[in-house]
Design a protein around this motif. Structure first.
Motif, PDB file in Angstrom:
ATOM      1  N   MET A 177       1.114  -1.334  -0.065  1.00  0.00           N
ATOM      2  CA  MET A 177      -0.312   0.199  -0.480  1.00  0.00           C
ATOM      3  C   MET A 177       1.215   1.180  -0.157  1.00  0.00           C
ATOM      4  O   MET A 177       1.800   1.251   0.670  1.00  0.00           O
ATOM      5  N   VAL A 178       0.769   2.109  -0.695  1.00  0.00           N
ATOM      6  CA  VAL A 178       1.232   3.645  -0.601  1.00  0.00           C
ATOM      7  C   VAL A 178       0.801   4.427  -0.244  1.00  0.00           C
ATOM      8  O   VAL A 178      -0.977   5.141  -0.189  1.00  0.00           O
ATOM      9  N   LEU A 179       0.797   5.263   0.592  1.00  0.00           N
ATOM     10  CA  LEU A 179       0.100   6.527   1.601  1.00  0.00           C
ATOM     11  C   LEU A 179       1.398   7.733   0.639  1.00  0.00           C
ATOM     12  O   LEU A 179       2.351   7.566   0.680  1.00  0.00           O
ATOM     13  N   ARG A 180       0.456   8.844   0.259  1.00  0.00           N
ATOM     14  CA  ARG A 180       1.238   9.793  -0.414  1.00  0.00           C
ATOM     15  C   ARG A 180       0.422  10.876   0.261  1.00  0.00           C
ATOM     16  O   ARG A 180      -0.910  10.999   0.910  1.00  0.00           O
ATOM     17  N   PHE A 181       0.941  11.719   1.153  1.00  0.00           N
ATOM     18  CA  PHE A 181       0.945  13.326   1.008  1.00  0.00           C
ATOM     19  C   PHE A 181       1.332  14.209   0.533  1.00  0.00           C
ATOM     20  O   PHE A 181       2.640  14.381   0.139  1.00  0.00           O
ATOM     21  N   ARG A 182       0.654  15.451   0.567  1.00  0.00           N
ATOM     22  CA  ARG A 182       0.849  16.478  -0.484  1.00  0.00           C
ATOM     23  C   ARG A 182       1.403  17.648   1.174  1.00  0.00           C
ATOM     24  O   ARG A 182       0.066  18.046   1.411  1.00  0.00           O
ATOM     25  N   VAL A 183       1.751  18.465   0.837  1.00  0.00           N
ATOM     26  CA  VAL A 183       1.685  19.725   2.181  1.00  0.00           C
ATOM     27  C   VAL A 183       1.893  20.995   1.107  1.00  0.00           C
ATOM     28  O   VAL A 183       2.703  21.185   0.236  1.00  0.00           O
ATOM     29  N   TYR A 184       0.990  21.483   1.003  1.00  0.00           N
ATOM     30  CA  TYR A 184       0.927  22.920   0.832  1.00  0.00           C
ATOM     31  C   TYR A 184       0.985  23.903   2.317  1.00  0.00           C
ATOM     32  O   TYR A 184       0.743  23.949   3.212  1.00  0.00           O
ATOM     33  N   ASP A 185       1.495  25.759   1.130  1.00  0.00           N
ATOM     34  CA  ASP A 185       1.525  26.234   2.109  1.00  0.00           C
ATOM     35  C   ASP A 185      -0.398  26.878   2.766  1.00  0.00           C
ATOM     36  O   ASP A 185       0.413  27.163   4.023  1.00  0.00           O
ATOM     37  N   ASP A 186      -1.422  26.239   2.496  1.00  0.00           N
ATOM     38  CA  ASP A 186      -2.708  26.268   2.922  1.00  0.00           C
ATOM     39  C   ASP A 186      -3.229  24.851   3.689  1.00  0.00           C
ATOM     40  O   ASP A 186      -3.942  25.326   4.192  1.00  0.00           O
ATOM     41  N   GLY A 187      -1.925  23.951   3.760  1.00  0.00           N
ATOM     42  CA  GLY A 187      -2.774  22.798   4.567  1.00  0.00           C
ATOM     43  C   GLY A 187      -1.722  21.550   3.611  1.00  0.00           C
ATOM     44  O   GLY A 187      -0.773  21.265   3.132  1.00  0.00           O
ATOM     45  N   MET A 188      -2.802  20.116   3.997  1.00  0.00           N
ATOM     46  CA  MET A 188      -2.347  19.434   3.686  1.00  0.00           C
ATOM     47  C   MET A 188      -3.247  18.314   2.963  1.00  0.00           C
ATOM     48  O   MET A 188      -4.140  17.878   3.572  1.00  0.00           O
ATOM     49  N   GLY A 189      -3.219  17.540   1.902  1.00  0.00           N
ATOM     50  CA  GLY A 189      -4.222  16.726   2.025  1.00  0.00           C
ATOM     51  C   GLY A 189      -2.952  14.662   1.982  1.00  0.00           C
ATOM     52  O   GLY A 189      -1.375  14.457   1.694  1.00  0.00           O
ATOM     53  N   PHE A 190      -3.153  13.420   2.133  1.00  0.00           N
ATOM     54  CA  PHE A 190      -2.983  12.311   2.418  1.00  0.00           C
ATOM     55  C   PHE A 190      -3.669  11.263   1.591  1.00  0.00           C
ATOM     56  O   PHE A 190      -5.653  11.471   1.667  1.00  0.00           O
TER      57      PHE A 190
END
Ligand code: NOJ
Ligand code: CA
Length: 709
Positions: free
Chosen positions: A124-137
Motif C-alpha cells: 500500500m502506498v501512502l501519499r502526502f502533499r504539503v501545501y502552504d495552506d494545508g495538506m492532503g493524504f
C-alpha cells in the motif's frame, strides 16, 4: 512554471522510516513514522503549533466469501515495513474554466511511502502533499497478487486534535446535510446532538452521537483555523468523522451500503484525499484552493460550451406554496400514458404553464438573465414521493399545458435558454434507464443545463445518498452529461470534493441547506457566514439567493420571513461564490425593488481575481472580486445578527484609475427581523488607496459595484 524533483530511498531500515516534509513556505511540517507494531502514523504542525497530534492511518477489510483464496477479516492497519520513500516538489499554475480567480497555483512538497506487509505479502502506498495552506493524504493500492480486490469494512484514518476546539458541525447522516450548522466546543457535540438532527426527515440515518459531517471547520483557542474534508471522492463512499470526545481524536467513518459494507475495491485503485486546511488567518481558509488542486486536471477537451450562468425560474412560487409542481389532483395509475394526459383534469394552479413560463422568459430577456429554470414541466409529480416509486418520471413527457416546442422556440428567439429540471426522486436506476433519451431531448431543443434532484430514499438498492454506489451514479450522470455538452447542478447529491476541476460541467450542487429553507421556517442569520468555510470548500453551491421581498406573506399565505435584510441578499452574490447564480424571487417582486435588482443584473459570476478582505466563521465575510471580462470590481460584505462595521482599504484597485462606485447599503434603522427592506443606494467616485467605512445592519450586508473609468 513547473519543477519536479525526486529523491528515492529504497529499502529503508525501520529506524530510518521516519520522514519529514515541509510546506513550500516552511510553516507546515508533516512527520511520518511507523509505530513499533508497524502502524503508519503521522502528525502535522503549523508555525510550531500542533494541528494533528500523532494519528494512525489504515483500513479494516471485510471477510470476502467470493475470494478464490478465502480472505478473513483482516486489516491494512499494522504489520507494515517501509519498502521505499520518495519525496518530490511540484509547482504549476493552471487556469480553471470558471472560478474565483483566473489562475490557480498548485505548489506542494510530496512524500510517498511504499508500505509492505511481509506476512500477508501486500503493498500500500501512502501519499502526502504539503501545501502552504494545508495538506492532503491518500491511500493507494497497486495491482498485486495478494490484494487483487477487497471490501472495506471501515477506513481508520485518525485526526487527533490538540485541544477542545470550537467547531462548526453538522450531525453525521448518510443521506442529508440540509440541517443548520451547530457551533460548540468539540466536547459539546454530544449534548447538542439530538437538537441538531432533523428527526422528522423521513430518511434520517444518524449513526453516532458524536459523528459529524465534513467539511468540518474548527478554531483553536489560540487562533488557528483547521478544516477537515476530502478531495476527489471518486468510486468511494463519502467520509464522516467520529469523535472520541475524551481524547479529541476524530476517526473516519465511511457511508455504508445497504448491507453495511463501505467499499468494493479492485486494484489498482486509491482512496480520495483526506484534507486538512490550516491557517492563523480566517481569510486564508476562504482563499484556499487546496481541494481543487488535489483533483485531477480537466478531462473535458473542448470546454467552450461550459459557461457561467445567471438564471431565474418557475420555482420560488412553488417552494413558497403558491403554485404546484403537479398538474392534476388525481393520482393516475398509468402516469406515462399520453392518452390519460389528454383528458386529465387540471387543478388550475400548475406553475409550469406555457403562459407563466413565457412571463419568466420575457423577464429574463428584458434583464439580461441567461436562463429560465422550469420545475414541474414533466408528468409524474402527482405521486413523485410515492414509496413504491415505479417508473414515476421519464424526463421526456411534458404536461399538456407545457408546450415544450413553442417555449424553447420563444426563449431562443429572445436570446434566452430554458434550463431543464430532472427530479429523480432518488430512483437512480430509473434515471439511468431514461438518461440518454432525456439528454437527447435536451440536445434536440437546445437546453444546455440541467438541475437534477435526489429527494427521498435511494431505490432500488437501498444504499444511501453518500454510499459508494450512489456516488458512482452522480459521477456517471456528470460524465454522460459531458458527452451531451450539458452542465449539471445536482441537488441532494453528495457533498462536493473539488471534482468540478476535472469535470467543469458540474457547475453547481446544493448539498446543504439552501434558500428553500427560508420558506420552510428559516435559517439562522449566521448560516451563510459558515457555508463558505464548510460546504463551499468542495465546490460552488446553488444557494439560490436574491429574495428581495423578504416577507413572504405580502404575496402568498406563507408566514415566513427571510433571515437577512434585502441588501444582505445582494451581498450573497459575492460572498457565496458560484458560476451558477439564481435570481430566485418572482419578476413582480423584482419590479417592486427595481433599483436594488440592478445589482443582481450587473454582478458577474466569473472572476479574474478575488480578495477576501475580512472573515470570521459565523460572524462576517467581506470579499472583493474583479470581473473576468472587464476591469470592474465588486465588493460584498455579509454579517450575522450582531451587525458589523467594515473599514476597507481599496488597495486592490488599479493605481491611477478612477471608478464609479454604486453602493447598496442597509439603512441606519435596518435589521433582518424588524426592518429588512430599509436600504439606500448612492454613487461616488473612488480610487485606489481610498478607505470605505460601511455599516452592516443585524443580518445585513452591503454590495458595491466599481465600474472602471
Ligand atoms: C429539492 C430541491 O432542493 C428543490 O430546489 C426542488 O425544487 C425540489 N427538491 C423539487 O425537485
Ligand atoms: Ca434540497
Amino acid at each position: 512554471m513547473r519543477t519536479l524533483t525526486l529523491i528515492s530511498c529504497a529499502l529503508l531500515p525501520l529506524a530510518l522510516a521516519a520522514q519529514t516534509v515541509q510546506s513550500p513556505d516552511g510553516n507546515l511540517i508533516l512527520n511520518f513514522s511507523l509505530s513499533g507494531q508497524g502502524e503508519p502514523t503521522y502528525e502535522l504542525s503549523y508555525k510550531g503549533k500542533p494541528v494533528v497530534k500523532p494519528s494512525r492511518l489504515g483500513l479494516e477489510l471485510a471477510k470476502d466469501k467470493h475470494a478464490s483464496k478465502q480472505m478473513d477479516e483482516t486489516s491494512l492497519m499494522q504489520g507494515f515495513v517501509v519498502a521505499n520513500t520518495t519525496t518530490s516538489t511540484f509547482d504549476e499554475t493552471w487556469q480553471p474554466v470558471w472560478g474565483e480567480t483566473k489562475d490557480i497555483r498548485n505548489h506542494y512538497n510530496e512524500l510517498a511511502v511504499d508500505l509492505h506487509q511481509p506476512k500477508e505479502q501486500r503493498n500500500m502506498v501512502l501519499r502526502f502533499r504539503v501545501y502552504d495552506d494545508g495538506m492532503g493524504f491518500r491511500y493507494e493500492f497497486p495491482q498485486q497478487k495478494e490484494l487483487n480486490y477487497f471490501i472495506i469494512k471501515e477506513e481508520r484514518s485518525q485526526f487527533a486534535m490538540a485541544g477542545d476546539h470550537t467547531a462548526w458541525w453538522l450531525p453525521g447522516d448518510y443521506d442529508t446535510q440540509e440541517q443548520e450548522t451547530q457551533e460548540t466546543k468539540l466536547s459539546g457535540i454530544r449534548s447538542r446532538f439530538n437538537q441538531a438532527v432533523n428527526w422528522s426527515n423521513s430518511s434520517v440515518s444518524v449513526f453516532s452521537p458524536t459523528g459529524v459531517q465534513t467539511s468540518l471547520q474548527m478554531k483553536t483557542d489560540d487562533g488557528l483555523y483547521i478544516n477537515l474534508h476530502e478531495a476527489a471522492c471518486v468510486d468511494y463512499a463519502t467520509m464522516h468523522l467520529d469523535l472520541n470526545d475524551t481524547t479529541m481524536m476524530f476517526e473516519s467513518h465511511l457511508t455504508p451500503d445497504a448491507t453495511g459494507m463501505k467499499g468494493y475495491m479492485q486494484t489498482p485503485c486509491q482512496s480520495p484525499w483526506r484534507t486538512i486546511i490550516v491557517s492563523d488567518d480566517a481569510r486564508d481558509m476562504l482563499a484556499s484552493n487546496l481541494i481543487l488542486n488535489l483533483n485531477e486536471p480537466c478531462k473535458i477537451e473542448d470546454t467552450s460550451w461550459i459557461h457561467p450562468t445567471k438564471y431565474v425560474g418557475v420555482w420560488w412560487e412553488m417552494i413558497v406554496g403558491k403554485r404546484n409542481w403537479h398538474y392534476t389532483n388525481d393520482f393516475p395509475s398509468v402516469k406515462l400514458d399520453t392518452e390519460y394526459w389528454k383528458t386529465a383534469t387540471p387543478h388550475g394552479n400548475h406553475g409550469a404553464t406555457t403562459a407563466n413560463v413565457k412571463k419568466y422568459i420575457d423577464f429574463a430577456a428584458a434583464n439580461g438573465i441567461d436562463q429560465v429554470l422550469v420545475e414541474g414541466w414533466n408528468v409524474g409529480w402527482e405521486d413523485w414521493a410515492n414509496m413504491w416509486k415505479r417508473d414515476v418520471f421519464d424526463f421526456v413527457t411534458p404536461y399538456p399545458d407545457f408546450d415544450l416546442d413553442e417555449l424553447n422556440r420563444y426563449a431562443q428567439a429572445r436570446g434566452v435558454k430554458l434550463m431543464m429540471h430532472h427530479e429523480t426522486s432518488s430512483s437512480t436506476q430509473n434515471y439511468e434507464r431514461h438518461l440518454d433519451a432525456a439528454f437527447n431531448l435536451m440536445n434536440r431543443y437546445g437546453y444546455d443545463a440541467v438541475k437534477t434532484g435526489y429527494v427521498g430514499d435511494i431505490i432500488p438498492r437501498g444504499d444511501h445518498h453518500y454510499s459508494q454506489s450512489t456516488n458512482n451514479h452522480y459521477q456517471y450522470v456528470i460524465e454522460q452529461a459531458a458527452k451531451h455538452r450539458i452542465m449539471v447542478n445536482a441537488h441532494e447529491a453528495t457533498r462536493p470534493t473539488g471534482l468540478c476541476r476535472t469535470w467543469p460541467n458540474m457547475v453547481g450542487n446544493e448539498s446543504a441547506r439552501g434558500t428553500e429553507y427560508e420558506a420552510f421556517g428559516g435559517s439562522r442569520p449566521d448560516h451563510t457566514l459558515i457555508l463558505p468555510f464548510t460546504r463551499l470548500q468542495g465546490g460552488p453551491m446553488d444557494y439560490t439567493p436574491g429574495i428581495l421581498e423578504t416577507q413572504l406573506n405580502t404575496w402568498s399565505e406563507n408566514p415566513n420571513t427571510i433571515h437577512t435584510t434585502l441588501v444582505g441578499q445582494l451581498a450573497l452574490y459575492l460572498t457565496m461564490y458560484s458560476p451558477l447564480q439564481m435570481a430566485a424571487d418572482l419578476p413582480e417582486n423584482y419590479a417592486k425593488y427595481a433599483d436594488a435588482f440592478q445589482f443582481i443584473k450587473d454582478v458577474p459570476c466569473d472572476w479574474q481575481d478575488s480578495r477576501y478582505l475580512e472573515a470570521e466563521p459565523a460572524r462576517y465575510i467581506t470579499v472583493a472580486r474583479k470581473d473576468k471580462k472587464s476591469d470592474d470590481w465588486y465588493v460584498g460584505g455579509k454579517c450575522n445578527e450582531d451587525g458589523h462595521k467594515s473599514v476597507l482599504k481599496l488597495d486592490f484597485l488599479d493605481k491611477g484609475r478612477s471608478y464609479e462606485a454604486t453602493f447598496y447599503v442597509d439603512a441606519p434603522d435596518a435589521s433582518y427581523d424588524k426592518n429588512p427592506k430599509a436600504y439606500k443606494i448612492f454613487k461616488r467616485k473612488v480610487k485606489a488607496g481610498d478607505t470605505l467605512r460601511l455599516t452592516q445592519a443585524p443580518g445585513g450586508g452591503f454590495a458595491v459595484s466599481l465600474k472602471a473609468k
